[in-house]
Write an enzyme that holds these catalytic residues in place. Sequence first.
Site, PDB file in Angstrom:
ATOM      1  CB  ILE A  64      -0.856  -0.028   0.918  1.00  0.00           C
ATOM      2  CG1 ILE A  64      -0.591   0.324   2.918  1.00  0.00           C
ATOM      3  CG2 ILE A  64      -1.941  -1.187   1.486  1.00  0.00           C
ATOM      4  CD1 ILE A  64      -1.166  -0.009   3.412  1.00  0.00           C
ATOM      5  CD  GLU A  88       3.041  -5.617  10.324  1.00  0.00           C
ATOM      6  OE1 GLU A  88       3.112  -5.960  11.311  1.00  0.00           O
ATOM      7  OE2 GLU A  88       3.566  -6.061   9.137  1.00  0.00           O
ATOM      8  CB  SER A  89      -3.216  -6.245  13.994  1.00  0.00           C
ATOM      9  OG  SER A  89      -3.288  -7.748  13.740  1.00  0.00           O
ATOM     10  CB  THR A 138      -8.167  -1.436  16.877  1.00  0.00           C
ATOM     11  OG1 THR A 138      -8.366  -2.083  18.144  1.00  0.00           O
ATOM     12  CG2 THR A 138      -7.591  -0.472  17.105  1.00  0.00           C
ATOM     13  CG  ASP A 139     -12.196  -2.458  20.610  1.00  0.00           C
ATOM     14  OD1 ASP A 139     -10.811  -2.778  20.344  1.00  0.00           O
ATOM     15  OD2 ASP A 139     -12.998  -3.474  22.020  1.00  0.00           O
ATOM     16  CD  GLU A 140      -5.530  -3.116  21.099  1.00  0.00           C
ATOM     17  OE1 GLU A 140      -4.579  -3.160  21.343  1.00  0.00           O
ATOM     18  OE2 GLU A 140      -5.882  -5.054  20.495  1.00  0.00           O
ATOM     19  CE1 TYR A 164      -3.341  -2.806  15.373  1.00  0.00           C
ATOM     20  CE2 TYR A 164      -4.271  -2.894  17.738  1.00  0.00           C
ATOM     21  CZ  TYR A 164      -4.483  -2.680  16.240  1.00  0.00           C
ATOM     22  OH  TYR A 164      -5.591  -3.548  15.879  1.00  0.00           O
ATOM     23  CE  LYS A 168      -6.042  -0.041  12.332  1.00  0.00           C
ATOM     24  NZ  LYS A 168      -6.096  -0.026  11.029  1.00  0.00           N
ATOM     25  CG  ASN A 193      -9.760  -7.989  21.102  1.00  0.00           C
ATOM     26  OD1 ASN A 193      -9.611  -6.876  21.169  1.00  0.00           O
ATOM     27  ND2 ASN A 193      -8.909  -9.594  22.285  1.00  0.00           N
ATOM     28  CG  ASN A 194     -13.040  -9.549  14.224  1.00  0.00           C
ATOM     29  OD1 ASN A 194     -12.832  -9.785  13.369  1.00  0.00           O
ATOM     30  ND2 ASN A 194     -12.894  -7.940  15.327  1.00  0.00           N
ATOM     31  CG  LEU A 204      -5.980 -15.467  24.282  1.00  0.00           C
ATOM     32  CD1 LEU A 204      -5.199 -16.265  25.040  1.00  0.00           C
ATOM     33  CD2 LEU A 204      -7.818 -14.833  25.142  1.00  0.00           C
ATOM     34  NE  ARG A 295      -0.871  -6.512  25.789  1.00  0.00           N
ATOM     35  CZ  ARG A 295      -2.235  -7.320  24.950  1.00  0.00           C
ATOM     36  NH1 ARG A 295      -1.724  -7.764  24.472  1.00  0.00           N
ATOM     37  NH2 ARG A 295      -2.781  -6.076  24.940  1.00  0.00           N
ATOM     38  N   PRO A 296       3.399  -4.772  29.077  1.00  0.00           N
ATOM     39  CG  PRO A 296       6.103  -4.271  28.455  1.00  0.00           C
ATOM     40  CD  PRO A 296       4.663  -5.331  28.703  1.00  0.00           C
TER      41      PRO A 296
END
Length: 362
Positions: A64, A88-89, A138-140, A164, A168, A193-194, A204, A295-296
Amino acid sequence: MAKAHKTILVTGGAGFIGSAVCRLLVSRPNTNVVNVDKLTYAGNLNSLKSVENSSNYTHAKVDICDTHSISRLLRLHKVDAVMHLAAESHVDRSIDGPETFVQTNVVGTFHLLQATLEYWRGLPVAQQQAFRFHHISTDEVFGDLPFERGSFTEEAAYAPSSPYSASKAASDHFVRAWHETYGLPVVLSNCSNNYGPYHFPEKLIPLVILNALDGKELPIYGKGENVRDWLHVEDHARALEAVVMRGVVGESYNIGGNAERTNLQVVETICSQLDQRRPKREGKYADKIVFVGNRPGHDRRYAIDCSKIERELGWVAQETFESGLLRTIDWYLDNDWWWKPIREAKYAGERLGAATASNAAS
């Protein structure tokens, strides 16, 4: 869209969500799909075996960031809409190597916007009005929520916690800026999360399924209390189709599964369903659960208020978490042809599927 035949360019169409979108759109009458994917480690054309020979499907191995090639594809295929999923996710990968996330998610989105804007400006007025640039996020980007209350609406403030989610968030802002400044007709969506078939094995749910089948440890960050809202990927694909086809220009839509679960609950449910589907000779799958250091910047909780897309576009999730997870487990049990080569391959010097703390991300 006014044309009898619609042509949709999907970036990242060989990825987890992108391949689900491609499979759905190819099944629709009078819809042509151009899948643009440069095939990084997470891109897998095997996820598109069912549509690869369809007359209304094309794959182009293009980055892209390659504005010239994107511009050529837009003109060649007379594209009516762009659905931008290439990204990248993986949060842990972003912590270890943030530069790649900036390059793909921010710089890549910029180049895609530039190519699309130039193409859109050259269209007849009626086609300009019908055109859509759909940015999938993403909701993140909203950060995290208290355990006991609240949910993300479309008006929620941005507060990303990881490289990440920051990348986004930046790409979301660029898309909105190209609408406000240049008039590009955009729509945006932010999802929870999908999970589902063809999910890359470092995430996960597939990691736990496959580690369990291999008799490996099932690592969970902290005490497993972090909460995520889980959305089946096929429900998400249907929602994205609704947004690109019927979404209002300039608007954003939150997409969730109304299925909040702690990470521990997710892992325990997988173990319980595997106990029924493929019982062990001795003991239970949950016996392998281990808790590892957090994780951080690990967000406590995500929760999506998806009432807007339900109310305005008529979309509702068809899968409950239990039904969707059972379908997912059955798919992994029945399709080792897809995931075994990935598990056995080495990416970035490590064998995927090893029971490492970094791979236990939600």
